[in-house]
Design an enzyme around this catalytic site. Structure first.
Site, PDB file in Angstrom:
ATOM      1  N   ASP A  58       0.918  -0.991   0.024  1.00  0.00           N
ATOM      2  CA  ASP A  58       0.145   0.074  -0.050  1.00  0.00           C
ATOM      3  C   ASP A  58       0.840   1.345  -0.038  1.00  0.00           C
ATOM      4  O   ASP A  58       0.693   2.266  -0.635  1.00  0.00           O
ATOM      5  CB  ASP A  58      -0.879  -0.019   1.152  1.00  0.00           C
ATOM      6  CG  ASP A  58      -2.099  -0.973   1.186  1.00  0.00           C
ATOM      7  OD1 ASP A  58      -2.454  -1.224  -0.013  1.00  0.00           O
ATOM      8  OD2 ASP A  58      -2.400  -1.559   2.088  1.00  0.00           O
ATOM      9  N   ALA A 172      -7.163   3.118   7.312  1.00  0.00           N
ATOM     10  CA  ALA A 172      -5.732   3.575   7.608  1.00  0.00           C
ATOM     11  C   ALA A 172      -5.783   4.192   9.222  1.00  0.00           C
ATOM     12  O   ALA A 172      -6.380   3.792   9.849  1.00  0.00           O
ATOM     13  CB  ALA A 172      -4.950   4.450   6.763  1.00  0.00           C
ATOM     14  N   LEU A 175      -9.275   4.615  11.078  1.00  0.00           N
ATOM     15  CA  LEU A 175      -9.605   3.363  11.692  1.00  0.00           C
ATOM     16  C   LEU A 175      -8.831   3.180  12.923  1.00  0.00           C
ATOM     17  O   LEU A 175      -9.352   3.090  13.924  1.00  0.00           O
ATOM     18  CB  LEU A 175      -9.565   2.199  10.836  1.00  0.00           C
ATOM     19  CG  LEU A 175      -9.882   0.865  11.601  1.00  0.00           C
ATOM     20  CD1 LEU A 175     -11.348   0.754  11.799  1.00  0.00           C
ATOM     21  CD2 LEU A 175      -9.497  -0.366  10.494  1.00  0.00           C
TER      22      LEU A 175
END
Length: 274
Positions: A58, A172, A175
């Site tokens: 990512d 990311a 959260l």
């Protein structure tokens, strides 16, 4: 008669990961055999290719988006990182040539946020973010912020700051800070407070707020320079900031995926844990 142009694909790998570098070499041969014009690097302009294939995690995806200015070219990512929430499994490499040729992939479209930040010296800086915009304290003191939603004063806030996340970035920092996960089909942004003061004099907002993507957020820092403010757009810091306006940039990032890896499956496997 004009000859048909071969479709172009760029394969960009995180060469620091040995497995990714090896996969790049093997995939190049497969796609070339399947009549794709294969580039290792499209240069400065991603629009020179029809598809970007990224081999990494990512973080590598985010670096590539920044590098190319958040391009609209469809991207097929394959995970050679740790979590790889937005990436496809390595097993998808076996059928990638056919997947791209036949168009059997699915596509998720993500919004890109824009920010217009005012610096303490009066200058202005603009930036984009696929994941999130972070407004955080840059000193030991908490920040004092006035927050507007569509020109309506929402809160006079005291605490560590806010995360403003897209649906892509909702899994990311948002959260981790207690904010909600947002399905990519919901074109929204999420405002999540960071360690808000709970003492009665402050009345700081204590909860996350999901907003339509058309919303505009404004932040103004008070008690400067004592309570300095930093803005971080997809990991890139801008400081010292006195005010910021965050809104939909109008740009979109298109991520391709194998049909068997929809949002619920990915959430279950990558976040909740099977």
């Amino acid at each position: 008669m004009t000859a048909r142009r071969r479709r172009r694909v760029a394969i960009i790998a995180n060469r620091a990961v040995e497995a990714g570098a090896s996969a790049q070499d093997a995939l190049r041969e497969r796609l070339d055999t399947a009549d794709w014009e294969v580039l290792d690097d499209p240069g400065a302009d991603a629009s020179a290719v029809d598809v970007l294939v990224l081999l990494g995690g990512d973080g590598f995806l985010l670096e590539t988006l920044v590098r190319f200015g958040y391009p609209s070219v469809p991207i097929f990512g394959v995970n050679f990182g740790t979590v790889g929430f937005h990436m496809n499994p390595q097993a998808s490499l076996d059928t990638l040539a056919a997947t791209l040729l036949e168009g059997t992939h699915a596509e998720d479209t993500y919004a890109v946020l824009a920010v217009r930040a005012t610096l303490e010296d009066g200058g202005e800086v603009e930036a984009l973010a696929f994941n999130d915009m972070l407004l955080e304290r840059r000193t030991r003191q908490s920040v004092r912020l006035r927050v507007w939603v569509d020109d309506v004063l929402l809160n006079r806030f005291a605490g560590d700051g806010f995360v403003v996340a897209t649906s892509a970035g909702s899994t990311a920092y948002n959260l981790a800070a207690g904010g909600p996960v947002v399905h990519p089909d919901l074109q929204a942004m999420v405002l999540t407070p960071l360690y808000p003061h709970q003492a009665a004099p402050f009345h700081s907002v204590q909860f996350s707020l999901a907003l339509p993507l058309a919303s505009r957020l404004r932040f103004h820092a008070d008690d400067l320079p004592k309570r300095g403010l930093r803005l971080v757009a997809d990991g890139r810091p801008i400081e010292p900031v006195t005010a910021a306006e965050i809104f939909d940039s109008g740009r979109r990032v298109r991520l391709l995926r194998v049909p068997t890896r929809g949002f619920p499956q990915t959430l279950s496997k990558k976040i909740i844990g099977e």
